[in-house]
Motif scaffolding. Structure first.
Motif, PDB file in Angstrom:
ATOM      1  N   GLN A  84       0.836  -1.207   0.000  1.00 16.47           N
ATOM      2  CA  GLN A  84       0.000   0.000   0.000  1.00 16.47           C
ATOM      3  C   GLN A  84       0.867   1.251   0.000  1.00 16.47           C
ATOM      4  O   GLN A  84       0.592   2.193  -0.745  1.00 16.47           O
ATOM      5  CB  GLN A  84      -0.915   0.019   1.226  1.00 16.47           C
ATOM      6  CG  GLN A  84      -2.134  -0.818   1.094  1.00 16.47           C
ATOM      7  CD  GLN A  84      -3.031  -0.763   2.311  1.00 16.47           C
ATOM      8  OE1 GLN A  84      -3.735  -1.703   2.526  1.00 16.47           O
ATOM      9  NE2 GLN A  84      -3.042   0.284   3.086  1.00 16.47           N
TER      10      GLN A  84
ATOM     11  N   TRP B  55      -1.298  -1.469  -5.668  1.00 17.33           N
ATOM     12  CA  TRP B  55      -2.632  -1.862  -5.228  1.00 17.33           C
ATOM     13  C   TRP B  55      -2.940  -3.324  -5.523  1.00 17.33           C
ATOM     14  O   TRP B  55      -3.586  -3.998  -4.715  1.00 17.33           O
ATOM     15  CB  TRP B  55      -3.689  -0.945  -5.834  1.00 17.33           C
ATOM     16  CG  TRP B  55      -3.419   0.493  -5.525  1.00 17.33           C
ATOM     17  CD1 TRP B  55      -3.184   1.495  -6.419  1.00 17.33           C
ATOM     18  CD2 TRP B  55      -3.324   1.114  -4.225  1.00 17.33           C
ATOM     19  NE1 TRP B  55      -2.950   2.683  -5.764  1.00 17.33           N
ATOM     20  CE2 TRP B  55      -3.030   2.477  -4.418  1.00 17.33           C
ATOM     21  CE3 TRP B  55      -3.443   0.643  -2.925  1.00 17.33           C
ATOM     22  CZ2 TRP B  55      -2.877   3.370  -3.366  1.00 17.33           C
ATOM     23  CZ3 TRP B  55      -3.285   1.524  -1.873  1.00 17.33           C
ATOM     24  CH2 TRP B  55      -3.010   2.878  -2.098  1.00 17.33           C
TER      25      TRP B  55
ATOM     26  N   VAL C 165      -8.096  -0.431  -0.428  1.00 16.98           N
ATOM     27  CA  VAL C 165      -7.366  -0.742  -1.657  1.00 16.98           C
ATOM     28  C   VAL C 165      -8.301  -0.689  -2.859  1.00 16.98           C
ATOM     29  O   VAL C 165      -7.969  -0.082  -3.883  1.00 16.98           O
ATOM     30  CB  VAL C 165      -6.658  -2.112  -1.550  1.00 16.98           C
ATOM     31  CG1 VAL C 165      -6.090  -2.539  -2.902  1.00 16.98           C
ATOM     32  CG2 VAL C 165      -5.554  -2.059  -0.503  1.00 16.98           C
TER      33      VAL C 165
END
Length: 188
Positions: free
Chosen positions: A78, A83, A110
């Protein structure tokens, strides 16, 4: 003759402006495309060349069920804005620890960054359902946001459910201006 020259000059000027605008527009699109490629390349390079990520991956290879290392890896992905790998890692954590609410919240985060609002909503709903009563106090800010996000997604399709979610959001964080604004909108 002079009038024709003025008209021809005007046509040439309009053609030059049009060509310039097209060229400028193309340059802007090309620059945006190059920036997108550069960002994607940077994400891949960041996660591939990140010593912390590499160390965590090796640690997990040795013990695939090391949930603490998996959480640290998902967080590192992250931080690198990778992602896809962050989501895959959070999904593994959710499988290993299906009752651990923070993994669902992180999945929602996310998905949201991936611009996948439908899956973000689903993940936030799982988070809301998974928070245990003894975790409620420590989870208030995240619960407020999760309820706000779900309410926002429902505002057009199911106004009554959206109202319930926004009321919960405000119960957990009564000073959240976005929640107050959405509540005002829903109650018009």
């Amino acid at each position: 003759m002079k009038k024709e020259r003025v008209i021809n000059t005007q046509r040439a000027l309009v053609a030059a402006l049009f060509l310039g605008a097209v060229t400028f527009g193309y340059a802007q699109e090309a620059a945006a495309a190059q920036e997108t490629v550069a960002n994607a390349t940077a994400q891949v390079q960041t996660s591939q060349q990140n010593p912390a990520i590499d160390a965590l991956k090796k640690k997990i290879e040795a013990n695939p069920n090391d949930t603490e290392s998996l959480v640290n890896l998902a967080t590192a992905y992250q931080d690198a804005k990778d992602w896809k790998n962050a989501l895959g890692t959070w999904n593994k954590i959710s499988t290993l620890l299906p009752d651990w609410a923070p993994s669902y919240y992180s999945e929602g985060y996310v998905y949201q960054n991936m611009k996948d609002d439908a899956n973000a909503k689903t993940a936030y709903e799982k988070y809301i359902a998974a928070v245990k009563p003894e975790e409620l106090e420590a989870s208030k800010k995240n619960l407020a946001y999760a309820h706000l996000f779900v309410a926002y997604q429902l505002k057009e399709s199911n106004k009554e459910q959206a109202k319930q979610h926004i009321a919960k959001s405000l119960e957990y964080d009564p000073s959240n201006q976005d929640a107050l604004n959405l509540s005002k909108f829903l109650n018009q």
